[in-house]
Design a protein around this motif. Structure first.
Motif, PDB file in Angstrom:
ATOM      1  N   ALA A 114       0.813  -1.217   0.000  1.00 31.01           N
ATOM      2  CA  ALA A 114       0.000   0.000   0.000  1.00 31.01           C
ATOM      3  C   ALA A 114       0.844   1.264   0.000  1.00 31.01           C
ATOM      4  CB  ALA A 114      -0.947   0.010   1.194  1.00 31.01           C
ATOM      5  N   GLY A 115       2.158   1.143   0.112  1.00 32.92           N
ATOM      6  CA  GLY A 115       3.017   2.316   0.053  1.00 32.92           C
ATOM      7  C   GLY A 115       3.109   3.016   1.385  1.00 32.92           C
ATOM      8  N   GLY A 116       3.883   4.085   1.402  1.00 33.37           N
ATOM      9  CA  GLY A 116       4.084   4.852   2.616  1.00 33.37           C
ATOM     10  C   GLY A 116       5.234   4.324   3.443  1.00 33.37           C
ATOM     11  N   GLY A 117       5.538   5.041   4.518  1.00 29.93           N
ATOM     12  CA  GLY A 117       6.650   4.661   5.384  1.00 29.93           C
ATOM     13  C   GLY A 117       7.954   5.222   4.863  1.00 29.93           C
ATOM     14  N   ALA A 118       9.041   4.577   5.237  1.00 29.28           N
ATOM     15  CA  ALA A 118      10.372   5.065   4.866  1.00 29.28           C
ATOM     16  C   ALA A 118      10.769   4.573   3.485  1.00 29.28           C
ATOM     17  CB  ALA A 118      11.390   4.619   5.903  1.00 29.28           C
ATOM     18  N   ILE A 119      11.418   5.446   2.732  1.00 32.67           N
ATOM     19  CA  ILE A 119      12.041   5.067   1.468  1.00 32.67           C
ATOM     20  C   ILE A 119      13.490   5.542   1.547  1.00 32.67           C
ATOM     21  CG2 ILE A 119      11.287   7.168   0.242  1.00 32.67           C
ATOM     22  CD1 ILE A 119      10.993   5.317  -2.279  1.00 32.67           C
ATOM     23  N   ARG A 120      14.402   4.743   0.999  1.00 29.93           N
ATOM     24  CA  ARG A 120      15.827   5.073   1.075  1.00 29.93           C
ATOM     25  C   ARG A 120      16.365   5.458  -0.296  1.00 29.93           C
ATOM     26  NH1 ARG A 120      16.416  -0.164   4.263  1.00 29.93           N
ATOM     27  NH2 ARG A 120      16.734  -0.928   2.173  1.00 29.93           N
ATOM     28  N   VAL A 121      17.443   6.206  -0.289  1.00 29.50           N
ATOM     29  CA  VAL A 121      18.132   6.533  -1.536  1.00 29.50           C
ATOM     30  C   VAL A 121      18.549   5.221  -2.193  1.00 29.50           C
ATOM     31  CG1 VAL A 121      20.137   7.670  -2.539  1.00 29.50           C
ATOM     32  CG2 VAL A 121      18.919   8.749  -0.630  1.00 29.50           C
ATOM     33  N   GLY A 122      18.264   5.095  -3.478  1.00 26.37           N
ATOM     34  CA  GLY A 122      18.571   3.865  -4.217  1.00 26.37           C
ATOM     35  C   GLY A 122      17.386   2.926  -4.323  1.00 26.37           C
ATOM     36  N   ILE A 146      -0.182   9.491  -0.519  1.00 27.20           N
ATOM     37  CA  ILE A 146       0.556   8.614   0.380  1.00 27.20           C
ATOM     38  C   ILE A 146       1.814   9.366   0.812  1.00 27.20           C
ATOM     39  CG2 ILE A 146       1.808   6.431   0.595  1.00 27.20           C
ATOM     40  CD1 ILE A 146      -1.085   5.889   0.227  1.00 27.20           C
ATOM     41  N   ASN A 147       2.131   9.298   2.099  1.00 25.93           N
ATOM     42  CA  ASN A 147       3.303   9.984   2.636  1.00 25.93           C
ATOM     43  C   ASN A 147       4.456   9.012   2.862  1.00 25.93           C
ATOM     44  OD1 ASN A 147       2.074  12.608   2.857  1.00 25.93           O
ATOM     45  ND2 ASN A 147       0.897  11.777   4.558  1.00 25.93           N
ATOM     46  N   TYR A 148       5.631   9.442   2.493  1.00 30.90           N
ATOM     47  CA  TYR A 148       6.874   8.695   2.702  1.00 30.90           C
ATOM     48  C   TYR A 148       7.842   9.585   3.480  1.00 30.90           C
ATOM     49  CZ  TYR A 148       5.466   5.424  -1.004  1.00 30.90           C
ATOM     50  OH  TYR A 148       4.806   4.497  -1.766  1.00 30.90           O
TER      51      TYR A 148
END
Length: 144
Positions: free
Chosen positions: A39-47, A61-63
């Motif tokens: 469902a998306g959201g949460g933390a996303i990292r570079v790469g 959706i918030n990241y």
């Protein structure tokens, strides 16, 4: 009238504000359901490139994004089925927004290219239309 708001929320406390021309008594009903893992959201990292789903009735959706090293970064949001929009925030301020990479040539995907200092940022991934079905999209962050 009746208004329904559907959103994917992180754990924590959230505030609901009612704003309208008329005062009065309102009846609020809240229901919660588990969201699918994609469902998306949460933390996303570079790469990272996240393949996710914008759930039916959800338009944003918030990241969170932690930047450890100053540099130029590119955030891309793409969908084969809806018009995307991106915004980048830090400490309540909007740093950048993009709706269409190249609307005149039919590219309604979104891209933000920006120089960032170390810190925590918030990415808002949006669908510019609501839908009654789940829709696929991808969100990618890379260092340029």
């Amino acid at each position: 009238g009746q208004y329904t708001l559907r959103a994917v929320l992180e754990a924590g406390t959230h505030t609901i504000a009612i704003d309208g021309p008329q005062g009065g008594i309102y009846d609020l009903t809240l229901s919660a359901s588990a969201v699918p893992a994609n469902a998306g959201g949460g933390a996303i990292r570079v790469g990272d490139t996240r393949q996710a789903v914008m759930l039916s009735g959800v338009t944003r959706i918030n990241y969170t994004l932690d930047i450890a090293q100053a540099g130029n970064y590119v955030i891309d949001m793409a969908s084969p089925v809806f018009d995307t929009s991106l915004s980048l925030h830090q400490n309540g301020y909007t740093l950048a927004e993009n709706d269409d990479i190249d609307y005149s040539n039919g590219n309604t995907n979104s891209r933000i290219e920006i120089a960032l200092e170390p810190g925590q940022y918030q990415i808002q991934a949006m669908a510019l239309s609501e839908a009654s079905r789940n829709r696929d999209y991808s969100l990618a962050v890379k260092r340029k």
